[in-house]
Motif scaffolding. Structure first.
Motif, PDB file in Angstrom:
ATOM      1  N   VAL A  15       0.870  -1.175   0.000  1.00 49.74           N
ATOM      2  CA  VAL A  15       0.000   0.000   0.000  1.00 49.74           C
ATOM      3  C   VAL A  15       0.903   1.218   0.000  1.00 49.74           C
ATOM      4  CG1 VAL A  15      -1.505   1.389   1.468  1.00 49.74           C
ATOM      5  CG2 VAL A  15      -1.925  -1.053   1.244  1.00 49.74           C
ATOM      6  N   LEU A  16       0.583   2.200  -0.819  1.00 46.20           N
ATOM      7  CA  LEU A  16       1.262   3.470  -0.615  1.00 46.20           C
ATOM      8  C   LEU A  16       0.225   4.560  -0.507  1.00 46.20           C
ATOM      9  CD1 LEU A  16       3.183   4.682  -3.770  1.00 46.20           C
ATOM     10  CD2 LEU A  16       1.800   2.657  -3.760  1.00 46.20           C
ATOM     11  N   CYS A  17       0.567   5.546   0.271  1.00 51.69           N
ATOM     12  CA  CYS A  17      -0.426   6.520   0.658  1.00 51.69           C
ATOM     13  C   CYS A  17       0.168   7.913   0.565  1.00 51.69           C
ATOM     14  CB  CYS A  17      -0.744   6.229   2.123  1.00 51.69           C
ATOM     15  SG  CYS A  17      -2.440   6.205   2.443  1.00 51.69           S
ATOM     16  N   LEU A  18      -0.450   8.741  -0.246  1.00 50.66           N
ATOM     17  CA  LEU A  18      -0.027  10.138  -0.338  1.00 50.66           C
ATOM     18  C   LEU A  18      -0.833  10.891   0.712  1.00 50.66           C
ATOM     19  CD1 LEU A  18       1.668  12.068  -2.239  1.00 50.66           C
ATOM     20  CD2 LEU A  18      -0.505  12.528  -3.392  1.00 50.66           C
ATOM     21  N   VAL A  19      -0.139  11.577   1.610  1.00 51.53           N
ATOM     22  CA  VAL A  19      -0.835  12.206   2.730  1.00 51.53           C
ATOM     23  C   VAL A  19      -0.574  13.713   2.766  1.00 51.53           C
ATOM     24  CG1 VAL A  19      -0.984  12.314   5.268  1.00 51.53           C
ATOM     25  CG2 VAL A  19      -0.718  10.099   4.127  1.00 51.53           C
ATOM     26  N   SER A  35      -8.124   4.240  -3.062  1.00 46.92           N
ATOM     27  CA  SER A  35      -9.140   4.611  -2.091  1.00 46.92           C
ATOM     28  C   SER A  35      -8.780   5.933  -1.448  1.00 46.92           C
ATOM     29  CB  SER A  35      -9.249   3.498  -1.044  1.00 46.92           C
ATOM     30  OG  SER A  35      -9.488   4.002   0.225  1.00 46.92           O
ATOM     31  N   GLN A  36      -9.788   6.776  -1.291  1.00 47.71           N
ATOM     32  CA  GLN A  36      -9.539   8.040  -0.622  1.00 47.71           C
ATOM     33  C   GLN A  36     -10.341   8.050   0.663  1.00 47.71           C
ATOM     34  OE1 GLN A  36     -10.202  11.605  -2.934  1.00 47.71           O
ATOM     35  NE2 GLN A  36      -8.866  12.719  -1.529  1.00 47.71           N
ATOM     36  N   GLY A  37      -9.627   8.166   1.779  1.00 46.96           N
ATOM     37  CA  GLY A  37     -10.296   8.124   3.075  1.00 46.96           C
ATOM     38  C   GLY A  37     -11.262   9.288   3.234  1.00 46.96           C
ATOM     39  N   ALA A  38     -12.204   9.136   4.155  1.00 45.99           N
ATOM     40  CA  ALA A  38     -13.212  10.170   4.367  1.00 45.99           C
ATOM     41  C   ALA A  38     -12.576  11.467   4.848  1.00 45.99           C
ATOM     42  CB  ALA A  38     -14.240   9.688   5.378  1.00 45.99           C
ATOM     43  N   ILE A  80      -4.795  17.884   0.355  1.00 51.04           N
ATOM     44  CA  ILE A  80      -5.302  17.054  -0.745  1.00 51.04           C
ATOM     45  C   ILE A  80      -6.781  17.351  -0.995  1.00 51.04           C
ATOM     46  CG2 ILE A  80      -5.887  14.672  -1.394  1.00 51.04           C
ATOM     47  CD1 ILE A  80      -3.205  13.793  -0.283  1.00 51.04           C
ATOM     48  N   ARG A  81      -7.520  17.590   0.086  1.00 48.56           N
ATOM     49  CA  ARG A  81      -8.960  17.807  -0.069  1.00 48.56           C
ATOM     50  C   ARG A  81      -9.298  19.115  -0.777  1.00 48.56           C
ATOM     51  NH1 ARG A  81     -10.293  18.824   6.304  1.00 48.56           N
ATOM     52  NH2 ARG A  81      -8.103  19.168   6.732  1.00 48.56           N
ATOM     53  N   LEU A  87      -4.592   9.650  -0.038  1.00 47.20           N
ATOM     54  CA  LEU A  87      -4.977   8.948  -1.247  1.00 47.20           C
ATOM     55  C   LEU A  87      -4.173   7.663  -1.231  1.00 47.20           C
ATOM     56  CD1 LEU A  87      -6.360  10.728  -3.838  1.00 47.20           C
ATOM     57  CD2 LEU A  87      -4.539   9.403  -4.865  1.00 47.20           C
ATOM     58  N   GLY A  88      -4.876   6.538  -1.084  1.00 44.72           N
ATOM     59  CA  GLY A  88      -4.170   5.268  -0.925  1.00 44.72           C
ATOM     60  C   GLY A  88      -4.235   4.438  -2.188  1.00 44.72           C
TER      61      GLY A  88
END
Ligand code: ADP
Ligand code: ASP
Ligand code: MG
Length: 440
Positions: free
Chosen positions: A371-375, A402-405, A379-380, A410-411
């Motif tokens: 998994v890689l996640c841009l944090v 997947s984009q968390g709530a 982003i929002r 952005l995963g």
């Protein structure tokens, strides 16, 4: 007061402990509470010894304990710790012998064994600093979920408030005890969490996490070296990065800090002159989209397809009830009408889970994923981030997105073999031209 936590590499040798002493003495005015991890890779070695013992390899297990004893003597006798080391190793040897006889390793006995690293290192560092020693097991009170215990904040805070702190106090990270006094641990990497629990409990001015990197970097240095230092982050960003694999911070670390709004700093014990990373409620004001890329290896992607054509009522509930019952956390999820894909990093119960899912769904498991996640908080607010991500990744096959709530991450799931290339491409896209106020 301040809390200063030093990780395994920051206490791994005589030289490292001397460096620590220099750093701590420079902050005497702030009445530091020093939280230490086990020396070097001691926790791993202790768990290996325990596993050997219960596997019937008694001699190998005891050899491992002896080489750990020799390592502690070699690095710490100079601080006057020889007797305390032998006392602890005497007890540890008894315990390992007991495990070899029982042939069974319960979570409770895992905690008993793995606690020795911090029990010993905290005495060593207290001696090196001529500081007061507090046994963490008398103040950090947890529930009974051994190997991943959660703090009982009410009781812990009461005990922290009642503690008489020295000019410098040293305590072990990671360990605690249940209300009935049985040794417990907060989970691997939990010393960061201890530091934060203590910091919040004593209303510290700052919680400093001293480690072996300059701070939170824009990418995991074990996957892609050469990332930039992130000068500041928000609590929310740090929590998300930690959860999605940035090992430099235990995922629970920010929880107590948020409660009391205490800044958390990540600092390099080998390069104390570097400013590190400052984590605060607000985070920096910047137009930068992302702060860092976190990654987690050894992930399984579980694809679940309803055997009825349309999404049956209760389909998701049944799926998550099974994961929940087997205490297997789900990290990322994507759904369509009749199918659900999700990622897990804990495979202990995977066979059983898959069997139960197959009662009402087709299940396919893909191993060797990452998994890689841009944090980043921004982003929002920025349109087109997903477009930039896909354009940058172009030839790399993305298995799931997947984009968390929270909209601050952005995963993506990719094959583990593609991880480095994916991180490199994203890093190039998002961290080439950066705001010098936030990145170095
Ligand atoms: P400690 O023993 O001090 O707690 P850890 O090994 O737990 O240290 O955490 C520090 C390590 O975290 C670094 O050496 C680095 O390899 C890893 N790491 C993973 N992701 C990041 C990141 N984004 N920034 C900095 N370090 C990271
Ligand atoms: N020594 C423990 C571990 O290795 C805790 C820590 O280092 O944070 O997991
Ligand atoms: Mg750590």
């Amino acid at each position: 007061m301040i809390v200063m936590k030093f990780g395994g590499t920051s206490v791994e040798s005589t030289a490292a402990i001397e460096r620590l002493a220099g750093i701590v003495r420079g902050r005497l005015a702030e009445q530091p509470i020093v939280v230490v991890s086990a020396m070097g890779k001691t926790t791993n070695r202790l768990l290996e010894a325990a596993n050997l013992a219960v596997a019937g390899k008694r001699v190998e297990a005891l050899d491992k304990v002896e080489s750990l004893r020799a390592y502690h003597h070699a690095e710490a006798d100079g601080f006057g710790a020889a007797t305390i080391i032998d006392e602890h190793f005497g007890e540890l040897t008894e315990l390992v012998r007991g495990l070899a006889i029982l042939g069974e390793l319960t979570p409770r006995s895992i905690d008993a064994i793995s606690s020795f690293g911090e029990r010993i290192s905290s005495h060593v560092v207290a001696l090196a600093l001529k500081a007061k020693h507090v046994d963490s097991r008398t103040v950090i009170v947890t529930d009974e979920r051994h190997t991943m215990a959660a703090p009982n904040y009410a009781e812990t805070n009461e005990r922290l408030k009642a503690t008489e702190w020295g000019a410098i106090t040293v305590m072990g990270g990671f360990i605690g005890s249940t209300l009935s006094g049985v040794t417990s641990t907060l989970g691997r990497g939990g010393s960061d969490f201890t530091a934060s629990i203590v910091g919040a409990g004593v209303d510290a001015k700052e919680i400093q996490i001293w480690t072996d990197v300059d701070g939170m970097l824009t990418c995991d240095p074990t996957v892609l070296p050469g990332g930039r230092r992130v000068k500041s982050l928000s609590f929310a960003e740090a929590a998300e990065l930690a959860y999605f694999g940035a090992k430099v911070l235990h995922p629970s670390t920010v929880v107590p800090a948020i409660e009391k709004n205490i800044p958390v700093l990540i600092l390099n014990s080998r390069r104390p002159q570097v400013d590190g990373t400052r984590i605060t409620a607000e985070g920096p004001v910047t137009t930068s989209v992302a702060k860092s890329i976190a990654c987690k290896k050894n992930i399984a992607l579980v694809n679940i397809q309803s055997t009825r054509m349309l999404m049956a009522h209760g389909f998701l509930r049944r799926i998550f009830e099974i994961f929940d019952r087997h205490e297997t956390p789900v990290d990322m999820i994507a759904t369509s009408e009749v199918s659900v894909s999700l990622t897990i990093d804990n495979f202990g119960k995977l066979e059983t889970i898959a069997a139960e899912l197959r009662d009402f769904a087709e299940v396919e498991i893909e191993q060797d994923k990452a998994v890689l996640c841009l944090v980043g908080d921004n982003i929002r607010w920025q349109p087109g981030v997903a477009h930039r991500v896909f354009r940058a990744l172009d030839p790399v096959n993305v298995r799931m997105i997947s984009q968390g709530a929270s909209l601050r991450n952005l995963g993506l799931v990719v094959a583990q073999a593609d991880l480095r290339e994916a991180v490199e491409r994203l890093h190039q896209e998002f961290f080439t031209d950066v705001d010098p106020e936030v990145f170095e």
